[in-house]
Design a protein around this motif. Structure first.
Motif, PDB file in Angstrom:
ATOM      1  N   GLY A 265      -2.683   7.994  17.561  1.00  8.23           N
ATOM      2  CA  GLY A 265      -1.304   7.987  17.086  1.00  8.23           C
ATOM      3  C   GLY A 265      -1.217   8.687  15.743  1.00  8.23           C
ATOM      4  O   GLY A 265      -1.938   9.644  15.477  1.00  8.23           O
ATOM      5  N   TYR A 266      -0.351   8.177  14.864  1.00  8.87           N
ATOM      6  CA  TYR A 266      -0.248   8.789  13.551  1.00  8.87           C
ATOM      7  C   TYR A 266       0.198   7.768  12.520  1.00  8.87           C
ATOM      8  O   TYR A 266       0.727   6.709  12.844  1.00  8.87           O
ATOM      9  N   ASP A 267      -0.073   8.110  11.263  1.00  7.41           N
ATOM     10  CA  ASP A 267       0.375   7.312  10.129  1.00  7.41           C
ATOM     11  C   ASP A 267       1.419   8.103   9.362  1.00  7.41           C
ATOM     12  O   ASP A 267       1.225   9.297   9.091  1.00  7.41           O
ATOM     13  N   ARG A 283       0.269   4.158   3.248  1.00  9.24           N
ATOM     14  CA  ARG A 283       0.540   4.235   4.679  1.00  9.24           C
ATOM     15  C   ARG A 283       1.694   3.281   4.984  1.00  9.24           C
ATOM     16  O   ARG A 283       1.644   2.107   4.621  1.00  9.24           O
ATOM     17  N   TRP A 293       7.526   3.382  15.685  1.00 13.02           N
ATOM     18  CA  TRP A 293       6.564   2.324  15.990  1.00 13.02           C
ATOM     19  C   TRP A 293       6.816   1.811  17.397  1.00 13.02           C
ATOM     20  O   TRP A 293       7.866   1.272  17.707  1.00 13.02           O
ATOM     21  N   PRO A 295       4.707  -0.496  19.688  1.00 15.87           N
ATOM     22  CA  PRO A 295       3.514  -1.323  19.886  1.00 15.87           C
ATOM     23  C   PRO A 295       3.166  -1.594  21.338  1.00 15.87           C
ATOM     24  O   PRO A 295       2.061  -2.066  21.642  1.00 15.87           O
ATOM     25  N   SER A 303      -1.298   6.369  24.373  1.00 11.66           N
ATOM     26  CA  SER A 303      -1.513   6.520  22.942  1.00 11.66           C
ATOM     27  C   SER A 303      -0.253   7.113  22.320  1.00 11.66           C
ATOM     28  O   SER A 303       0.716   7.411  23.003  1.00 11.66           O
ATOM     29  N   ARG A 307       1.693   3.960  13.457  1.00  9.10           N
ATOM     30  CA  ARG A 307       1.076   2.653  13.232  1.00  9.10           C
ATOM     31  C   ARG A 307       1.819   1.923  12.113  1.00  9.10           C
ATOM     32  O   ARG A 307       2.263   2.532  11.141  1.00  9.10           O
ATOM     33  N   HIS A 309       1.390  -0.681   9.132  1.00  8.45           N
ATOM     34  CA  HIS A 309       0.389  -1.289   8.258  1.00  8.45           C
ATOM     35  C   HIS A 309       1.040  -2.449   7.497  1.00  8.45           C
ATOM     36  O   HIS A 309       1.066  -2.483   6.267  1.00  8.45           O
TER      37      HIS A 309
END
Length: 387
Positions: A265-267, A283, A293, A295, A303, A307, A309
């Protein structure tokens, strides 16, 4: 029966007006949101309380359908579906905790406010009346938050008219002596008008244009330049080298949004770059649910997606200052800013890429929320948005 029906209609109409006015993007109008707990407590049935909550929430988030339609270049139906789904948590919590008992009602409302401020319900906990604390009690910090919470609990009791008068007095006093927020010395937030191309145009020409703009901004007293969310696009070694070379021999620091992509994925991140190097400062704790997002993707064996955090890195340090970063969606909810305030930062840095909100009040609401929190905790504020 007819009288009860008329009262219910009036309460729902008043809740829609309260949500519309409070969340119009003007920071001084945020205390209008405190009308909601009064209307909630005046409801005579749980069903009416649910409709009051729905009217307030849907009015406050009225820009979402159009924004989603613009983002996905589609019709209004996906946005309407997301708008209604997002309201379920707010409506469900306030309907469930509504009670006829005057003795326990303040504690039920407090429980509802806490549930909508913290995950998981707080993930879509927009339009929280507690945000008005910065207007009612500027510079009071945590005491102001406590006073506003006590006021909200008082508004759901029999003495709510007296509580409303007291809170209105603080509101008028604050409005009479309101002053502009202080900007950090040598810091400058840059607003861009690059539309949907920001973050999607990853060409070297775009980066060189941004570098030239940064150097122009730094020709004065500004030494720390803040660029919007997604300004750097995908953060790669090539992009890093380009910016490091451009800043060599200068005392300029750039803070900008970017995306770091991997197989899972990516941040959504903030990057800090100066002549000494580059680092990932932050992040994003809460990307936009649904569009960023997602989930549920791992459960489906897929994928991708941003994400979350959730409670990580609330206070990075850059250019000698401890900052509280709020990227886009984080400005609309409560817990990210309060988590950062627990660490007593020097500056709130609010960024966004709001090109898709054109024609709505979403960016104005984000700015107003950031200003309210900065005012409450007496923090300096740097804002940078792309539209």
């Amino acid at each position: 029966m007819r009288r009860d029906y008329a009262q219910s209609v009036l309460l729902i109409a008043a809740s829609i007006i309260a949500g519309t006015v409070a969340w119009s993007g003007h920071v001084a109008l945020l205390p209008v949101a405190l009308t909601f707990p009064v209307l909630w407590t005046l409801a005579r049935t749980r069903l009416t309380a649910a409709f009051v909550a729905a009217g307030y929430f849907l009015a406050a988030s009225r820009g979402l359908p159009q924004g989603v339609a613009t983002f996905y270049a589609s019709d209004l139906w996906p946005g309407l579906a997301l708008w209604l789904c997002a309201s379920l948590g707010f409506v469900g919590v306030h309907a469930t905790l509504w009670t006829r008992s005057e003795r326990v009602r303040p504690f039920c409302y407090l429980a509802a406010a806490l549930l909508m401020a913290l995950p998981p319900f707080g993930i879509t906990g927009w339009a929280q009346p507690i945000t008005a604390a910065g207007v009612l009690f500027p510079r009071w910090g945590w005491w102001g938050l406590l006073a506003t919470t006590a006021g909200l609990m008082g508004l759901v009791t029999r003495i709510w008219p007296a509580v409303a008068i007291v809170l209105s007095s603080f509101w008028l006093w604050s409005a009479a002596f309101w002053t502009d927020l202080r900007l950090p010395e040598t810091w400058h937030g840059v607003d861009l008008e690059l539309g949907a191309s920001l973050g999607r145009d990853t060409s070297m020409i775009r980066h060189r244009d941004l570098i030239a703009m940064v150097m122009a901004q730094a020709s004065g007293d500004a030494r720390t330049i803040v660029l919007p969310e997604s300004a750097l696009g995908f953060w790669t070694p090539t992009v890093e080298r380009l910016w490091l070379q451009a800043l060599q021999g200068t005392d300029v620091t750039v803070i900008a949004g970017a995306a770091i992509v991997d197989a899972g994925g990516y941040d959504n991140v903030l990057i800090g770059v100066d002549s000494g190097g580059a680092q990932v400062l932050y992040r994003e704790r809460m990307p936009v649910p649904g569009s960023m997002w997602q989930p549920w993707r791992p459960w489906l064996g897929a994928s991708g997606g941003a994400r979350a955090h959730l409670f990580e890195n609330p206070i990075p340090t850059v250019a000698g200052r401890r900052i509280a970063p709020l990227i886009c969606y984080e400005q609309l909810i409560v817990w990210p800013v309060l988590q950062s305030m627990l660490h007593d930062p020097d500056i709130i840095v609010a960024l966004g890429n709001g090109w898709w909100t054109n024609g709505t009040s979403i960016v104005a609401i984000q700015r107003a929320s950031a200003k309210a929190w900065a005012r409450l905790f007496d923090k300096r504020l740097v804002i940078s948005f792309n539209t």
